[in-house]
Design a protein around this motif. Structure first.
Motif, PDB file in Angstrom:
ATOM      1  N   LYS A  44     -58.255  20.229 -57.578  1.00 29.21           N
ATOM      2  CA  LYS A  44     -59.361  20.828 -56.827  1.00 29.21           C
ATOM      3  C   LYS A  44     -60.183  21.742 -57.730  1.00 29.21           C
ATOM      4  N   LYS A  45     -61.516  21.693 -57.608  1.00 26.37           N
ATOM      5  CA  LYS A  45     -62.392  22.563 -58.377  1.00 26.37           C
ATOM      6  C   LYS A  45     -62.455  23.937 -57.708  1.00 26.37           C
ATOM      7  N   ILE A  46     -62.163  24.975 -58.471  1.00 25.38           N
ATOM      8  CA  ILE A  46     -62.207  26.349 -57.959  1.00 25.38           C
ATOM      9  C   ILE A  46     -63.058  27.193 -58.895  1.00 25.38           C
ATOM     10  N   SER A  47     -63.991  27.947 -58.339  1.00 25.18           N
ATOM     11  CA  SER A  47     -64.847  28.819 -59.135  1.00 25.18           C
ATOM     12  C   SER A  47     -64.650  30.265 -58.714  1.00 25.18           C
ATOM     13  N   LEU A  48     -64.948  31.176 -59.612  1.00 22.56           N
ATOM     14  CA  LEU A  48     -64.835  32.594 -59.290  1.00 22.56           C
ATOM     15  C   LEU A  48     -65.877  32.982 -58.242  1.00 22.56           C
ATOM     16  N   ASN A  49     -67.071  32.444 -58.378  1.00 18.69           N
ATOM     17  CA  ASN A  49     -68.164  32.827 -57.496  1.00 18.69           C
ATOM     18  C   ASN A  49     -67.934  32.479 -56.027  1.00 18.69           C
ATOM     19  N   GLN A  50     -67.034  31.569 -55.758  1.00 19.36           N
ATOM     20  CA  GLN A  50     -66.815  31.194 -54.357  1.00 19.36           C
ATOM     21  C   GLN A  50     -66.171  32.320 -53.551  1.00 19.36           C
ATOM     22  N   PHE A  51     -65.634  33.327 -54.273  1.00 17.43           N
ATOM     23  CA  PHE A  51     -65.007  34.459 -53.592  1.00 17.43           C
ATOM     24  C   PHE A  51     -65.947  35.663 -53.483  1.00 17.43           C
ATOM     25  N   LYS A  52     -67.116  35.592 -54.136  1.00 16.07           N
ATOM     26  CA  LYS A  52     -68.054  36.716 -54.156  1.00 16.07           C
ATOM     27  C   LYS A  52     -68.505  37.069 -52.744  1.00 16.07           C
ATOM     28  N   GLY A  53     -68.431  38.349 -52.442  1.00 17.72           N
ATOM     29  CA  GLY A  53     -68.806  38.818 -51.118  1.00 17.72           C
ATOM     30  C   GLY A  53     -67.720  38.651 -50.084  1.00 17.72           C
ATOM     31  N   LYS A  54     -66.588  38.054 -50.488  1.00 19.69           N
ATOM     32  CA  LYS A  54     -65.503  37.777 -49.541  1.00 19.69           C
ATOM     33  C   LYS A  54     -64.202  38.472 -49.940  1.00 19.69           C
ATOM     34  N   ASN A  55     -63.807  38.261 -51.205  1.00 19.26           N
ATOM     35  CA  ASN A  55     -62.483  38.736 -51.629  1.00 19.26           C
ATOM     36  C   ASN A  55     -62.511  39.355 -53.019  1.00 19.26           C
ATOM     37  N   PRO A  56     -61.721  40.440 -53.225  1.00 21.48           N
ATOM     38  CA  PRO A  56     -61.435  40.865 -54.603  1.00 21.48           C
ATOM     39  C   PRO A  56     -60.554  39.783 -55.237  1.00 21.48           C
ATOM     40  N   VAL A  57     -60.646  39.639 -56.550  1.00 16.68           N
ATOM     41  CA  VAL A  57     -59.890  38.588 -57.240  1.00 16.68           C
ATOM     42  C   VAL A  57     -59.193  39.170 -58.465  1.00 16.68           C
ATOM     43  N   ILE A  58     -57.968  38.756 -58.685  1.00 17.72           N
ATOM     44  CA  ILE A  58     -57.275  39.049 -59.943  1.00 17.72           C
ATOM     45  C   ILE A  58     -57.230  37.751 -60.733  1.00 17.72           C
ATOM     46  N   VAL A  59     -57.874  37.759 -61.914  1.00 20.25           N
ATOM     47  CA  VAL A  59     -57.834  36.601 -62.797  1.00 20.25           C
ATOM     48  C   VAL A  59     -56.724  36.865 -63.811  1.00 20.25           C
ATOM     49  N   ALA A  60     -55.692  36.039 -63.751  1.00 18.67           N
ATOM     50  CA  ALA A  60     -54.512  36.244 -64.590  1.00 18.67           C
ATOM     51  C   ALA A  60     -54.442  35.168 -65.668  1.00 18.67           C
ATOM     52  N   PHE A  61     -54.619  35.565 -66.922  1.00 19.93           N
ATOM     53  CA  PHE A  61     -54.455  34.642 -68.047  1.00 19.93           C
ATOM     54  C   PHE A  61     -53.005  34.732 -68.504  1.00 19.93           C
ATOM     55  N   TRP A  62     -52.360  33.574 -68.646  1.00 21.43           N
ATOM     56  CA  TRP A  62     -50.935  33.559 -68.967  1.00 21.43           C
ATOM     57  C   TRP A  62     -50.603  32.296 -69.751  1.00 21.43           C
ATOM     58  N   HIS A  63     -49.347  32.211 -70.212  1.00 18.12           N
ATOM     59  CA  HIS A  63     -48.915  31.028 -70.949  1.00 18.12           C
ATOM     60  C   HIS A  63     -47.464  30.726 -70.600  1.00 18.12           C
ATOM     61  N   PRO A  64     -47.147  29.472 -70.255  1.00 21.68           N
ATOM     62  CA  PRO A  64     -45.791  29.130 -69.822  1.00 21.68           C
ATOM     63  C   PRO A  64     -44.719  29.298 -70.893  1.00 21.68           C
ATOM     64  N   GLN A  65     -45.109  29.368 -72.180  1.00 19.85           N
ATOM     65  CA  GLN A  65     -44.124  29.540 -73.246  1.00 19.85           C
ATOM     66  C   GLN A  65     -43.708  31.000 -73.412  1.00 19.85           C
ATOM     67  N   MET A  66     -44.382  31.887 -72.704  1.00 15.99           N
ATOM     68  CA  MET A  66     -44.102  33.313 -72.837  1.00 15.99           C
ATOM     69  C   MET A  66     -43.378  33.817 -71.587  1.00 15.99           C
ATOM     70  N   ASP A  67     -42.126  34.219 -71.760  1.00 18.11           N
ATOM     71  CA  ASP A  67     -41.353  34.716 -70.625  1.00 18.11           C
ATOM     72  C   ASP A  67     -42.039  35.898 -69.943  1.00 18.11           C
ATOM     73  N   VAL A  68     -42.681  36.756 -70.760  1.00 16.36           N
ATOM     74  CA  VAL A  68     -43.325  37.938 -70.185  1.00 16.36           C
ATOM     75  C   VAL A  68     -44.458  37.552 -69.242  1.00 16.36           C
ATOM     76  N   SER A  69     -45.104  36.423 -69.493  1.00 17.96           N
ATOM     77  CA  SER A  69     -46.163  35.965 -68.599  1.00 17.96           C
ATOM     78  C   SER A  69     -45.612  35.694 -67.207  1.00 17.96           C
ATOM     79  N   ILE A  70     -44.520  34.946 -67.146  1.00 20.86           N
ATOM     80  CA  ILE A  70     -43.901  34.623 -65.860  1.00 20.86           C
ATOM     81  C   ILE A  70     -43.362  35.884 -65.196  1.00 20.86           C
ATOM     82  N   GLN A  71     -42.730  36.755 -65.982  1.00 18.40           N
ATOM     83  CA  GLN A  71     -42.181  37.996 -65.441  1.00 18.40           C
ATOM     84  C   GLN A  71     -43.266  38.829 -64.769  1.00 18.40           C
ATOM     85  N   GLN A  72     -44.408  38.947 -65.437  1.00 20.76           N
ATOM     86  CA  GLN A  72     -45.472  39.785 -64.902  1.00 20.76           C
ATOM     87  C   GLN A  72     -46.203  39.127 -63.734  1.00 20.76           C
ATOM     88  N   LEU A  73     -46.292  37.809 -63.725  1.00 24.87           N
ATOM     89  CA  LEU A  73     -46.843  37.115 -62.559  1.00 24.87           C
ATOM     90  C   LEU A  73     -45.942  37.334 -61.341  1.00 24.87           C
TER      91      LEU A  73
END
Length: 344
Positions: A44-73
């Motif tokens: 499914k195509k998802i854009s940041l702008n589709q939430f504008k005026g509706k919801n605050p958004v947390i954009v989380a950049f992560w990597h599956p090879q990094m345990d800390v990424s999963i821990q913090q998610l």
């Protein structure tokens, strides 16, 4: 705050993409966050702008090879179970050009029991979302307010306090409309070797120097004493971190430097004649207009004890070092603007 550097392969991609960019990404607090449209793991195509005026958004950049990424998610998932955050949406962005990358991301999410929308970035050029957001470490959590504006510099560890506050309290303040103080995100002084001597210079007179810039103008720190504050930038054109950070300092120079009486001076620590053309080319690529100094045999970096780049010194009109920055840091334009605003 501790930060986990992007894995070598990923960092190389980001650095190379930044090097190929012809325009510096512009990222400022309380201004529109870069929009993006990415494909989810379900297609499914998802854009940041589709939430504008509706919801605050947390954009989380992560990597599956990094345990800390999963821990913090997972930590983020716990935080967002609070009813106060029922309207907050999270978009988890990772690299997904290769099938194996997409499979690894899906498997990591499933194993961790996460149900955030999983978005896959398949581009590896300067248009890639992590490049637009100037991501230099993972994980990186960006908070976007309801109006689509960047509300805070990226947070790396949801589990750690931010300026004495938990991530939950920090997020509640943002949702309540409180503005973030960029000064609070300035890197803390380091006491480990070999950096402690650099930070020991804070509050002391900055060493004077004299050298000629690429326009043939003689530059010296003493010339600006009593006239302007100075942001002294030590860099090397082949440094990936420098190639991301200096264009952001260029953005600061264009937007704030004159208003705040700050003069930027960039010093290429490789003083050889062979290194200068590459530095000039780099400056022209981003149309950077502040002086570029080839230190030549002056060894200005040795006077300041600089042996890694980028390293920055914010010096007041009296010639006193007020702040030292070692290595690339997030949102340098906002941080410098905030700190310089406190200087007379």
């Amino acid at each position: 705050m501790k930060k986990w550097i992007v894995p070598c392969m990923i960092f190389t991609m980001l650095a190379c993409a930044a090097a190929r960019a012809e325009k510096a990404p512009s990222l400022w607090l309380n201004e529109p966050a870069p929009d993006f449209t990415l494909e989810s793991a379900e297609g499914k195509k998802i854009s940041l702008n589709q939430f504008k005026g509706k919801n605050p958004v947390i954009v989380a950049f992560w990597h599956p090879q990094m345990d800390v990424s999963i821990q913090q998610l997972k930590e983020l998932d716990k935080v967002l179970k609070d009813k106060a955050f029922k309207d907050v949406k999270t978009l988890a962005v990772t690299f997904g050009k290769e099938v194996k990358d997409r499979d690894a991301a899906r498997d990591a999410f499933k194993k961790a029991g996460l149900d955030f929308p999983l978005l896959l970035e398949k581009r590896t050029d300067a248009s890639a979302t992590p490049v637009e957001y100037l991501v230099s470490y993972l994980p990186a959590f960006f908070i976007i307010d309801k109006m689509g504006n960047l509300a805070a510099p990226p947070v790396s560890l949801v589990s750690e306090k931010i300026n004495g506050k938990s991530f939950s309290s920090f997020l509640k303040d943002i949702l309540a409309g409180k503005k973030v103080n960029a000064c609070d995100f300035a890197p803390e002084p380091r006491t480990d070797e070999p950096y402690k001597n650099l930070f020991a210079m804070i509050g002391k007179p900055a060493p004077d120097f004299s050298a000629t810039d690429t326009s043939g103008v003689k530059q010296s720190l003493s010339y600006y004493k009593g006239k302007r504050n100075v942001l002294l930038i030590f860099f090397y054109p082949g440094c990936g971190h420098c190639r991301r950070e200096l264009p952001q300092l260029h953005n600061y120079n264009e937007k704030w430097a004159a208003k705040q009486g700050v003069q930027l001076l960039a010093i290429n620590i490789d003083g050889s004649d062979a290194a200068q053309p590459e530095a000039v080319k780099f400056f022209k690529l981003f149309d950077m207009k502040f002086p570029l100094i080839n230190q030549g045999k002056n060894a200005i970096n040795e006077k300041y004890g600089v042996n890694s780049v980028p390293t920055l010194f914010l010096i007041d009109k009296k010639g006193i070092v007020r702040n030292v920055f070692v290595g690339e840091f997030a949102m340098p334009g906002d941080v410098i603007q905030c700190l310089a605003g406190k200087m007379k």
